[in-house]
Design an enzyme around this catalytic site. Structure first.
Site, PDB file in Angstrom:
ATOM      1  N   ASP A 144      -0.723 -12.497 -11.507  1.00 30.83           N
ATOM      2  CA  ASP A 144      -0.756 -11.894 -12.791  1.00 30.83           C
ATOM      3  C   ASP A 144       0.455 -11.107 -13.159  1.00 30.83           C
ATOM      4  O   ASP A 144       1.445 -11.236 -12.576  1.00 30.83           O
ATOM      5  CB  ASP A 144      -1.822 -10.522 -12.735  1.00 30.83           C
ATOM      6  CG  ASP A 144      -2.018  -9.647 -11.512  1.00 30.83           C
ATOM      7  OD1 ASP A 144      -3.039  -9.826 -10.877  1.00 30.83           O
ATOM      8  OD2 ASP A 144      -0.886  -9.112 -11.387  1.00 30.83           O
TER       9      ASP A 144
HETATM   10  N1  URA Z   1      -4.183 -10.602  -6.336  1.00 32.77           N
HETATM   11  C1  URA Z   1      -3.755  -9.738  -7.615  1.00 32.77           C
HETATM   12  O1  URA Z   1      -4.363  -8.716  -7.645  1.00 32.77           O
HETATM   13  N2  URA Z   1      -2.724 -10.009  -8.381  1.00 32.77           N
HETATM   14  C2  URA Z   1      -2.152 -11.365  -8.000  1.00 32.77           C
HETATM   15  O2  URA Z   1      -1.370 -11.819  -8.993  1.00 32.77           O
HETATM   16  C3  URA Z   1      -2.537 -12.202  -6.956  1.00 32.77           C
HETATM   17  C4  URA Z   1      -3.404 -11.651  -6.166  1.00 32.77           C
END
Ligand code: URA
Length: 241
Positions: free
Chosen positions: A104
């Site tokens: 993310d």
């Molecule tokens: N878990 C998350 O919360 N965000 C990511 O980008 C990857 C794994």
């Protein structure tokens, strides 16, 4: 090699976007083994079939594989209406690459980029998913009870999370550092798991995908995957005969 959609093969060879390649096909400019193909769907074997666009023979693009240490604020999708920085723009290649899976926007760390959609699809399949390790900065401290809950599995909207390992790297009064390894790749999985046990995440960095490690790769930097790393990904996602 398995047959692929003609527009996908044209797009992968850098002709145009898939949508525009569909238009090219429908307009009668594309030939496969000398025959005009102007109807969809059409399937070809890019290694065997001779494909021409307006008389020009297209060659299958060489497969490329990169590891990027994604900075904060950079997105993993291939287009963004908001005009944010994209991971694909941080990798110098003339091939049309995309991210394998997602991190993310606020998460940093390693992500694989490639133009090999077959390998990417296998890597995303729950059957082959590789363990992924994250170093997480949390507010306050993690208790033994919270560690046990995370390890046992957390109920998320998609179901109960699978095998998880948790290691405490540094304990501080206001902030601690933990290492979390998960076997799945659900959307925002680490943040959601930690939120469920009441742990606010301050920073999240992915440091490892299977055997492939971040080691020495600066934030915003990328490198090609080594042959051994590509062979490892191929091997771990091999379809049983
Ligand atoms: N878990 C998350 O919360 N965000 C990511 O980008 C990857 C794994």
């Amino acid at each position: 090699m398995a047959k692929q959609r003609l527009q996908k093969v044209l797009a992968a060879a850098g002709i145009d976007s898939r949508r525009n390649c569909e238009e090219l096909i429908l307009s009668g400019l594309v030939r496969v083994n000398r025959k005009v193909v102007d109807k969809l769907p059409a399937f070809v074997d890019p290694q065997q079939d001779v494909i021409t666009v307006d008389g020009r023979t297209i060659r299958p693009a060489p497969k490329v594989y990169f590891l990027l240490n994604k900075p904060k604020g950079v997105i993993c999708t291939s287009s963004d209406p908001e005009g944010r920085r994209k991971a694909i723009d941080l990798v110098q290649t003339k091939e049309r690459i995309f991210c394998v899976g997602r991190l993310d926007t606020e998460t940093t760390g390693i992500i694989i980029l490639t133009n090999d959609s077959e390998l990417a699809n296998r890597l995303a399949h729950p059957r082959y998913e590789l363990p992924k390790t994250y170093v997480v900065g949390i507010r306050g401290q993690i208790t033994g009870e919270q560690v046990e809950k995370l390890k046992k599995g957390i109920w998320l909207a998609e179901g109960k999370t699978g095998r998880t390992s948790v290691k405490i790297l540094r304990r501080g009064h206001t902030e601690s550092l933990i290492k979390v390894t998960i076997g799945q790749g659900l959307n925002r999985q680490v943040r959601r798991m930690l939120a469920k046990v009441g742990l606010p995440v301050k920073t999240l960095t992915r440091t490892r995908i299977g055997k492939i490690e971040i080691s020495g790769l600066g934030v915003g930097k990328c490198r090609p995957l080594t042959r051994a790393e590509v062979a490892y990904l191929e091997k771990t996602t091999q379809v049983p005969a």
